[in-house]
Design a protein around this motif. Structure first.
Motif, PDB file in Angstrom:
ATOM      1  N   ASN A 150     -57.007  10.288 121.767  1.00  0.00           N
ATOM      2  CA  ASN A 150     -55.951  11.150 121.241  1.00  0.00           C
ATOM      3  C   ASN A 150     -54.659  10.374 120.985  1.00  0.00           C
ATOM      4  O   ASN A 150     -53.739  10.886 120.362  1.00  0.00           O
ATOM      5  CB  ASN A 150     -55.627  12.285 122.214  1.00  0.00           C
ATOM      6  CG  ASN A 150     -56.789  13.216 122.451  1.00  0.00           C
ATOM      7  OD1 ASN A 150     -57.848  13.066 121.854  1.00  0.00           O
ATOM      8  ND2 ASN A 150     -56.613  14.170 123.334  1.00  0.00           N
ATOM      9  N   GLY A 151     -54.564   9.164 121.513  1.00  0.00           N
ATOM     10  CA  GLY A 151     -53.335   8.394 121.406  1.00  0.00           C
ATOM     11  C   GLY A 151     -53.149   7.768 120.039  1.00  0.00           C
ATOM     12  O   GLY A 151     -54.057   7.710 119.208  1.00  0.00           O
TER      13      GLY A 151
ATOM     14  N   TYR B 243     -51.564   5.600 125.193  1.00  0.00           N
ATOM     15  CA  TYR B 243     -52.158   6.827 125.697  1.00  0.00           C
ATOM     16  C   TYR B 243     -51.320   7.982 125.130  1.00  0.00           C
ATOM     17  O   TYR B 243     -50.129   7.805 124.885  1.00  0.00           O
ATOM     18  CB  TYR B 243     -52.098   6.790 127.231  1.00  0.00           C
ATOM     19  CG  TYR B 243     -53.078   7.701 127.917  1.00  0.00           C
ATOM     20  CD1 TYR B 243     -54.441   7.446 127.877  1.00  0.00           C
ATOM     21  CD2 TYR B 243     -52.642   8.805 128.635  1.00  0.00           C
ATOM     22  CE1 TYR B 243     -55.344   8.271 128.520  1.00  0.00           C
ATOM     23  CE2 TYR B 243     -53.534   9.636 129.281  1.00  0.00           C
ATOM     24  CZ  TYR B 243     -54.886   9.367 129.220  1.00  0.00           C
ATOM     25  OH  TYR B 243     -55.784  10.184 129.855  1.00  0.00           O
ATOM     26  N   PRO B 244     -51.875   9.174 124.903  1.00  0.00           N
ATOM     27  CA  PRO B 244     -51.076  10.247 124.293  1.00  0.00           C
ATOM     28  C   PRO B 244     -49.932  10.754 125.182  1.00  0.00           C
ATOM     29  O   PRO B 244     -49.019  11.419 124.700  1.00  0.00           O
ATOM     30  CB  PRO B 244     -52.099  11.350 124.018  1.00  0.00           C
ATOM     31  CG  PRO B 244     -53.207  11.076 124.967  1.00  0.00           C
ATOM     32  CD  PRO B 244     -53.251   9.592 125.143  1.00  0.00           C
TER      33      PRO B 244
ATOM     34  N   HIS C   4     -53.064  19.272 122.224  1.00  0.00           N
ATOM     35  CA  HIS C   4     -53.691  19.434 123.534  1.00  0.00           C
ATOM     36  C   HIS C   4     -52.611  19.826 124.529  1.00  0.00           C
ATOM     37  O   HIS C   4     -51.471  19.372 124.422  1.00  0.00           O
ATOM     38  CB  HIS C   4     -54.369  18.132 123.973  1.00  0.00           C
ATOM     39  CG  HIS C   4     -55.110  18.258 125.267  1.00  0.00           C
ATOM     40  ND1 HIS C   4     -56.349  18.838 125.355  1.00  0.00           N
ATOM     41  CD2 HIS C   4     -54.765  17.905 126.523  1.00  0.00           C
ATOM     42  CE1 HIS C   4     -56.752  18.825 126.616  1.00  0.00           C
ATOM     43  NE2 HIS C   4     -55.803  18.262 127.343  1.00  0.00           N
TER      44      HIS C   4
ATOM     45  N   TYR D 163     -51.222  18.933 127.462  1.00  0.00           N
ATOM     46  CA  TYR D 163     -51.134  17.879 128.464  1.00  0.00           C
ATOM     47  C   TYR D 163     -50.307  18.355 129.650  1.00  0.00           C
ATOM     48  O   TYR D 163     -49.394  19.170 129.498  1.00  0.00           O
ATOM     49  CB  TYR D 163     -50.510  16.613 127.872  1.00  0.00           C
ATOM     50  CG  TYR D 163     -51.340  16.021 126.760  1.00  0.00           C
ATOM     51  CD1 TYR D 163     -52.526  15.347 127.038  1.00  0.00           C
ATOM     52  CD2 TYR D 163     -50.951  16.161 125.433  1.00  0.00           C
ATOM     53  CE1 TYR D 163     -53.285  14.817 126.014  1.00  0.00           C
ATOM     54  CE2 TYR D 163     -51.713  15.627 124.410  1.00  0.00           C
ATOM     55  CZ  TYR D 163     -52.873  14.966 124.707  1.00  0.00           C
ATOM     56  OH  TYR D 163     -53.638  14.443 123.697  1.00  0.00           O
TER      57      TYR D 163
ATOM     58  N   SER E  41     -49.408  12.611 120.298  1.00  0.00           N
ATOM     59  CA  SER E  41     -50.853  12.797 120.241  1.00  0.00           C
ATOM     60  C   SER E  41     -51.328  13.055 118.819  1.00  0.00           C
ATOM     61  O   SER E  41     -50.634  13.710 118.039  1.00  0.00           O
ATOM     62  CB  SER E  41     -51.240  13.974 121.137  1.00  0.00           C
ATOM     63  OG  SER E  41     -52.625  14.220 121.101  1.00  0.00           O
TER      64      SER E  41
ATOM     65  N   TYR F  25     -58.057  10.606 127.749  1.00  0.00           N
ATOM     66  CA  TYR F  25     -57.590  11.016 126.418  1.00  0.00           C
ATOM     67  C   TYR F  25     -57.250   9.817 125.522  1.00  0.00           C
ATOM     68  O   TYR F  25     -56.424   9.934 124.619  1.00  0.00           O
ATOM     69  CB  TYR F  25     -56.359  11.925 126.556  1.00  0.00           C
ATOM     70  CG  TYR F  25     -56.635  13.165 127.361  1.00  0.00           C
ATOM     71  CD1 TYR F  25     -57.509  14.136 126.893  1.00  0.00           C
ATOM     72  CD2 TYR F  25     -56.024  13.367 128.595  1.00  0.00           C
ATOM     73  CE1 TYR F  25     -57.771  15.273 127.636  1.00  0.00           C
ATOM     74  CE2 TYR F  25     -56.276  14.501 129.338  1.00  0.00           C
ATOM     75  CZ  TYR F  25     -57.153  15.454 128.853  1.00  0.00           C
ATOM     76  OH  TYR F  25     -57.417  16.581 129.587  1.00  0.00           O
TER      77      TYR F  25
END
Length: 194
Positions: free
Chosen positions: A93-94, A99-100, A126, A128, A122, A90
């Motif tokens: 998406n971050g 990272y998200p 999503h 997560y 994000s 992902y």
């Protein structure tokens, strides 16, 4: 004459053995520089999702008098530049080169409150999961093996999830959604969620 041909052949082989690794290195550096900004997604837009989830990782032991003591395992952080980053599923998406799903490294100047915070920040919505965080952290997650500590001697890992200590339920391990205002306790013992 034969010696000069031999020397020339040796020089060509040496040039080949030096040029090929240098060329590979140059191509790798160019590809890295070209791809990393898009992979890490260093965008600074307003996040679609922005919240944290508390996680406490506990290791119970029985002392010599038969009493139970808990040892807190403090994660070193993951999903931020310079910290563990073992998954790239992902990356796009971050935000802000994270990272998200990430965790800040603990601040050594402050006392540990008994839990860490998994941050969900994000660019897109999503669902997560805890498995997504453990994947970027690079650690195992499961009833028989969590953070590379395997079940043994009647002890196993339990996952307790809920908004408060009084209303916890067994968790879904890797499929447990990271939900705002939730707390997750991973405990290694022979008792489970209490």
């Amino acid at each position: 004459m034969a010696r000069s041909r031999e020397r020339a052949a040796r020089r060509r082989r040496l040039a080949y053995y030096v040029a090929v690794p240098v060329l590979v290195l140059v191509i790798s550096v160019v590809a890295y520089v070209a791809l990393v900004p898009t992979v890490l997604s260093c965008q600074n837009t307003t996040p679609t999702m922005d919240y944290s989830v508390q996680i406490s990782i506990q290791y119970a032991t029985i002392n010599s008098t038969g009493g139970r003591s808990l040892q807190l395992i403090i994660p070193k952080g993951a999903g931020e530049a310079g910290l563990a980053w073992n998954s790239h599923t992902y990356d796009s998406n971050g935000l802000e080169c994270r990272y998200p799903v990430y965790m800040d490294a603990p601040n050594p100047a402050q006392p540990y409150p008994g839990y860490s915070k998994i941050r969900v920040v994000s660019a897109i919505y999503h669902n997560y999961t805890l498995g997504d965080f453990f994947s970027v952290w690079g650690m195992t997650l499961g009833q028989n093996d969590t953070i590379n500590i395997q079940s043994a001697h009647g002890n196993q890992w339990s996952m307790c999830v809920g908004p408060s200590q009084n209303s916890q339920r067994p968790g879904l391990w890797g499929q447990e959604p990271l939900v705002n205002y939730n707390s997750i306790t991973l405990i290694y013992d022979n008792i489970g969620c209490v």
